[in-house]
Design a protein around this motif. Structure first.
Motif, PDB file in Angstrom:
ATOM      1  N   GLU A   1     -32.547 113.396  30.053  1.00  0.00           N
ATOM      2  CA  GLU A   1     -31.121 113.591  30.338  1.00  0.00           C
ATOM      3  C   GLU A   1     -30.315 112.335  30.027  1.00  0.00           C
ATOM      4  N   GLY A   2     -30.973 111.169  30.046  1.00  0.00           N
ATOM      5  CA  GLY A   2     -30.278 109.917  29.769  1.00  0.00           C
ATOM      6  C   GLY A   2     -30.477 109.413  28.356  1.00  0.00           C
ATOM      7  N   SER A   3     -31.012 110.282  27.459  1.00  0.00           N
ATOM      8  CA  SER A   3     -31.212 109.926  26.040  1.00  0.00           C
ATOM      9  C   SER A   3     -31.998 108.633  25.878  1.00  0.00           C
ATOM     10  N   GLY A   4     -32.975 108.445  26.752  1.00  0.00           N
ATOM     11  CA  GLY A   4     -33.801 107.246  26.697  1.00  0.00           C
ATOM     12  C   GLY A   4     -35.240 107.578  26.367  1.00  0.00           C
ATOM     13  N   HIS A   5     -36.155 106.896  27.026  1.00  0.00           N
ATOM     14  CA  HIS A   5     -37.579 107.040  26.729  1.00  0.00           C
ATOM     15  C   HIS A   5     -38.361 106.907  28.021  1.00  0.00           C
ATOM     16  N   ALA A   6     -39.376 107.753  28.202  1.00  0.00           N
ATOM     17  CA  ALA A   6     -40.201 107.726  29.410  1.00  0.00           C
ATOM     18  C   ALA A   6     -41.556 107.107  29.100  1.00  0.00           C
ATOM     19  N   GLN A   7     -42.074 106.323  30.036  1.00  0.00           N
ATOM     20  CA  GLN A   7     -43.402 105.727  29.913  1.00  0.00           C
ATOM     21  C   GLN A   7     -44.144 105.936  31.228  1.00  0.00           C
ATOM     22  N   PHE A   8     -45.464 106.156  31.134  1.00  0.00           N
ATOM     23  CA  PHE A   8     -46.301 106.274  32.326  1.00  0.00           C
ATOM     24  C   PHE A   8     -47.355 105.176  32.297  1.00  0.00           C
ATOM     25  N   ILE A   9     -47.495 104.484  33.409  1.00  0.00           N
ATOM     26  CA  ILE A   9     -48.483 103.413  33.532  1.00  0.00           C
ATOM     27  C   ILE A   9     -49.565 103.910  34.477  1.00  0.00           C
ATOM     28  N   THR A  10     -50.716 104.308  33.920  1.00  0.00           N
ATOM     29  CA  THR A  10     -51.790 104.876  34.723  1.00  0.00           C
ATOM     30  C   THR A  10     -53.109 104.194  34.376  1.00  0.00           C
ATOM     31  N   GLY A  11     -54.117 104.429  35.241  1.00  0.00           N
ATOM     32  CA  GLY A  11     -55.423 103.837  34.997  1.00  0.00           C
ATOM     33  C   GLY A  11     -55.310 102.327  34.891  1.00  0.00           C
ATOM     34  N   THR A  12     -55.915 101.765  33.854  1.00  0.00           N
ATOM     35  CA  THR A  12     -55.891 100.306  33.667  1.00  0.00           C
ATOM     36  C   THR A  12     -54.764  99.862  32.741  1.00  0.00           C
ATOM     37  N   ASP A  13     -53.799 100.740  32.471  1.00  0.00           N
ATOM     38  CA  ASP A  13     -52.639 100.357  31.660  1.00  0.00           C
ATOM     39  C   ASP A  13     -51.938  99.151  32.288  1.00  0.00           C
ATOM     40  N   ARG A  14     -51.412  98.278  31.440  1.00  0.00           N
ATOM     41  CA  ARG A  14     -50.575  97.190  31.909  1.00  0.00           C
ATOM     42  C   ARG A  14     -49.115  97.591  31.745  1.00  0.00           C
ATOM     43  N   MET A  15     -48.323  97.219  32.725  1.00  0.00           N
ATOM     44  CA  MET A  15     -46.925  97.626  32.728  1.00  0.00           C
ATOM     45  C   MET A  15     -46.113  96.895  31.654  1.00  0.00           C
ATOM     46  N   GLN A  16     -46.406  95.609  31.452  1.00  0.00           N
ATOM     47  CA  GLN A  16     -45.544  94.768  30.624  1.00  0.00           C
ATOM     48  C   GLN A  16     -45.399  95.257  29.175  1.00  0.00           C
ATOM     49  N   PRO A  17     -46.488  95.602  28.464  1.00  0.00           N
ATOM     50  CA  PRO A  17     -46.311  96.034  27.068  1.00  0.00           C
ATOM     51  C   PRO A  17     -45.437  97.268  26.930  1.00  0.00           C
ATOM     52  N   LYS A  18     -45.588  98.222  27.853  1.00  0.00           N
ATOM     53  CA  LYS A  18     -44.813  99.452  27.746  1.00  0.00           C
ATOM     54  C   LYS A  18     -43.335  99.204  28.037  1.00  0.00           C
ATOM     55  N   VAL A  19     -43.077  98.342  29.005  1.00  0.00           N
ATOM     56  CA  VAL A  19     -41.681  98.047  29.343  1.00  0.00           C
ATOM     57  C   VAL A  19     -41.004  97.279  28.215  1.00  0.00           C
ATOM     58  N   MET A  20     -41.732  96.331  27.610  1.00  0.00           N
ATOM     59  CA  MET A  20     -41.129  95.553  26.529  1.00  0.00           C
ATOM     60  C   MET A  20     -40.904  96.409  25.291  1.00  0.00           C
ATOM     61  N   GLN A  21     -41.755  97.408  25.085  1.00  0.00           N
ATOM     62  CA  GLN A  21     -41.507  98.349  23.989  1.00  0.00           C
ATOM     63  C   GLN A  21     -40.196  99.096  24.228  1.00  0.00           C
ATOM     64  N   SER A  22     -39.963  99.498  25.469  1.00  0.00           N
ATOM     65  CA  SER A  22     -38.713 100.194  25.787  1.00  0.00           C
ATOM     66  C   SER A  22     -37.513  99.269  25.661  1.00  0.00           C
ATOM     67  N   LEU A  23     -37.694  97.988  25.980  1.00  0.00           N
ATOM     68  CA  LEU A  23     -36.590  97.045  25.793  1.00  0.00           C
ATOM     69  C   LEU A  23     -36.230  96.945  24.315  1.00  0.00           C
ATOM     70  N   ARG A  24     -37.241  96.958  23.441  1.00  0.00           N
ATOM     71  CA  ARG A  24     -36.959  96.958  21.999  1.00  0.00           C
ATOM     72  C   ARG A  24     -36.165  98.206  21.623  1.00  0.00           C
ATOM     73  N   PHE A  25     -36.559  99.357  22.171  1.00  0.00           N
ATOM     74  CA  PHE A  25     -35.798 100.575  21.917  1.00  0.00           C
ATOM     75  C   PHE A  25     -34.347 100.404  22.351  1.00  0.00           C
TER      76      PHE A  25
END
Length: 731
Positions: A358-382
């Motif tokens: 609804e906000g024309s953005g991007h969703a990420q899920f951090i599960t298992g042994t995923d690290r939060m930082q890489p996914k968040v920084m990818q979204s910052l690039r977006f």
């Protein structure tokens, strides 16, 4: 808890796996996988066993069977109200000797360029002059010392395609499985000149869940952080990565909410340091999870001219008023973009994906042994780069034919994301045998138009892979509507069950029930379904399928990690498991079908894949990650200053760093160059996390116009033992 994949005994011991046979049928950007795995019971007594098979989150399982001795059992989809299901988790891996055969058939509307693999392959054989149909096999003697990865490259990676799949002759005309289904692949090209410069303006609002559940561990493995600590580290990276002159604010929410500043403030050294001091003291001490009020407060704040608002929301829970939250985000879609992050298995899929949609953005899920930082920084690039928007699909079909869109509307596509759009072709035409679809979108306000033609009735039958993935798309949209409370629950549930059974695709309201193929008797005991955190087995790369795929030079990456060799970590996957008694020497055969297929000689499976009680523990001491230490020392402008803490990151003393400085180079320029050399030489694998930190540093160095920069880089490499070039540093 089960900790192995494959066939495991009730004592959690793997049943020996003897062979695997895998067949892949690739259709443009989706793949049907059929795997057959053979096991043998070498015990003296019969075994009660579970078959555990990790599935990609974007897979649609459409067949599963097991053959034990001469008896064959087939899993049939039924309404869950007449069956039972259980939920658990699976992790770890098992290693046993076995053989693997792998065959791949590729059909494409685009010319196939090449197919590469991490393992030895037989030569690629083209079956037509146009190079759109090919086969290849894995060479014999695979030693299981690496994952099997296939990289499929098409010639026109960014050219949209339209593929029509024939309906099933036995299915009812007018039904999804009875009519032809069209799949459109949209993978926009982002020219280098468009992507070369990042936005230097914007208002960045970070909204962090501080409810009690954020005191949980990120996972149960070694060196796991508390969720709130991971959020603090992520905010550190975000704050250090923001461009000078933008606006920002940070909100914490639980039962109530608070903000660091009354309204967003200009990003400067002072405001950044003030925010970092508060981040260091941020705790999970705000009660429940109520996100509506902080969002209302944020939206009530006026936007800053020429500074588009970018909202980053982090939560590990769910809310009771999901529909109201999503409606609020949607009502402000023209004034902001929303990037959402679900932390852990308990995060609401409807809330996280809904806010981003609804906000024309991007969703990420951090599960298992995923690290939060890489996914968040990818979204910052977006957030900092242009995005494809104003996406529209217009149809031109002859009289008598109508088009029923099966995919939800797509508002935005970011770089390296692909969209697969499904549509059902209803009715018949007595005249024209072709239709056309026009795709329009804008990139940085520049309009782009593509028109594609397609046959209304395909000549050959290529299976039902696209149909089942289309059904899965509809089912998931309906499930999200139901979770968000946007539709009458019982009517939606009935539609989901109808589609699921008709297409043979599992859903939250249906379950696979084992049936004896010979006697048509239902197997005693329910078929279980478990949530399995597992590494994605099919990843998109360039020509890959599914929204959210990564670019990798224009290819589609298909990753196969056979049987018990599969490490279980990453996104949650659902794995059907069939409890059965295995006699000594019995070799069961299992099979699955869907957008990906899997079968075993004890088990046969097929599936379809788009190639896209709280335990409060004492918080452990924060890990002293040198990368985070380095980032924390950077100034808002992008430079570093020499001190003992910075020298420690380099593994040197402060005097050693000072004494190696070239005479003509300023101290701040010298240590900033050293910081860049250290990042590229020592932490190149984590570049997605520090990319903006490095860009700010390089920009600052260029603004100083220093003399002797080449000598500075040379001396820095000598001091730190690096081999980094001036061009690599972009200074």
């Amino acid at each position: 808890m089960v900790n192995c994949c494959g066939l495991v005994s009730e004592k959690n011991q793997p049943v020996p796996l003897k062979s695997i046979s895998v067949e892949l049928q690739v259709q443009d950007h989706v793949v049907s996988v059929s795997s057959s795995l053979q096991y043998v019971n070498e015990e003296e007594h019969p075994l009660e066993a579970l078959f555990v098979f990790p599935l990609p989150a974007d897979a649609a399982v459409c067949h599963f069977s097991a053959k034990i001795g001469e008896q064959e059992f087939v899993a049939e989809l039924q309404d869950k109200q007449t069956s039972a299901a259980g939920v658990s988790e699976v992790s770890s891996a098992c290693v046993i000797p076995y053989t693997l055969s792998l065959s791949v058939e590729v059909r494409s509307s685009d010319r196939i360029s090449r197919l590469e693999s991490s393992c030895s392959l037989d030569p690629l054989v083209f079956l037509d002059a146009q190079h759109t149909h090919a086969t290849v096999n894995l060479s014999t003697g695979h030693r299981f010392n690496k994952d099997v990865e296939l990289l499929l490259y098409y010639e026109n990676t960014h050219q949209p395609t339209a593929v029509v799949e024939a309906g099933a002759a036995a299915a009812q005309p007018g039904s999804l499985m009875g009519d032809p289904v069209l799949m459109i692949s949209l993978y926009p090209e982002f020219p280098a000149d468009v992507m070369s410069s990042l936005a230097s303006r914007g208002e960045f609002v970070f909204v962090v869940d501080r409810s009690g559940s954020m005191d949980r561990m990120m996972h149960h493995g070694k060196d796991a952080q508390m969720r709130i600590q991971s959020a603090r580290d992520t905010l550190l990276l975000l704050l250090k990565s923001l461009p000078m002159g933008c606006y920002f604010n940070i909100y914490g929410f639980g039962s109530g909410f608070e903000s660091f500043f009354p309204q967003s403030v200009v990003y400067s050294e002072d405001t950044m340091e003030e925010a970092l001091n508060r981040v260091r003291n941020m705790k999970a001490d705000m009660g429940g999870t109520k996100i509506l009020q902080p969002l209302k407060h944020i939206y009530s704040q006026p936007c800053y001219p020429d500074h588009p608002r970018q909202l980053f929301i982090f939560t590990d829970g769910e809310v009771w008023n999901t529909k109201e939250v999503l409606d609020l985000v949607k009502s402000h879609v023209n004034s902001h973009r929303c990037f959402s992050f679900g932390i852990g298995e308990g995060a609401s899929t409807a809330l996280i994906t809904g806010m981003a949609r609804e906000g024309s953005g991007h969703a990420q899920f951090i599960t298992g042994t995923d690290r939060m930082q890489p996914k968040v920084m990818q979204s910052l690039r977006f957030a900092l780069q242009p995005a494809v928007d104003s996406i529209s699909v217009d149809w031109s079909v002859p009289e008598g034919v109508t088009v029923d869109m099966l995919s939800p509307p797509i508002n935005t596509l970011f770089q390296a994301q692909r969209a697969l759009i499904y549509a059902q072709l209803k009715g018949q035409s007595s005249g024209t045998a072709k239709g056309a679809v026009t795709l329009k979108y804008k990139l940085k306000d520049q309009p782009v138009t593509n028109q594609l033609q397609f046959a209304l009735k395909p000549i050959e039958d290529t299976g039902r892979t696209i149909h089942r993935l289309a059904a899965r798309s509809v089912i998931r949209s309906l499930e999200l509507e139901m979770q968000a409370g946007r539709a009458e629950a019982e009517a939606v549930r009935s539609r989901i069950v109808e589609l699921s059974v008709q297409a043979g695709v599992s859903s939250v309201h249906t379950a696979f029930i084992g049936v004896n193929k010979d006697g048509k008797r239902t197997i005693t005991g329910p078929l279980l379904q478990r949530r399995v955190p597992v590494r994605i087995m099919a990843r998109r790369s360039g020509g890959g399928g599914g929204r959210g795929g990564r670019s990798g030079g224009g290819g589609m990456r298909i990753r196969a990690m056979p049987g018990p060799m599969m490490p279980c970590s990453g996104m949650p996957m659902a794995a059907p498991m069939m409890p059965r008694m295995l006699k000594k020497g019995a070799a069961p055969k299992m099979s699955r079908s869907g957008a990906r297929s899997i079968s075993t000689q004890p088990t046969d499976c097929r599936m379809m894949v788009e190639c896209d009680s709280v335990s409060h523990l004492a918080e452990p001491e924060p890990q002293t990650d040198p990368l985070l230490q380095l980032v924390s020392l950077q100034k808002a402008s992008g430079c570093w200053e020499l001190n003992a803490s910075l020298a420690t990151v380099f593994g040197k003393t402060e005097s050693e760093v000072a004494n190696h400085r070239p005479a003509q180079v300023d101290v701040s320029v010298w240590v900033t160059v050293l910081a860049l050399i250290w990042l590229y030489a020592c932490r190149s694998d984590d570049q997605v996390e520090w990319q903006f930190v490095a860009m700010k540093a390089a920009l600052w160095i260029r603004s100083q116009k220093p003399e002797g920069l080449s000598q500075c880089v040379c001396d820095g490499n000598v001091l730190l033992g690096g081999h980094v070039t001036e061009n690599m540093l972009a200074i």
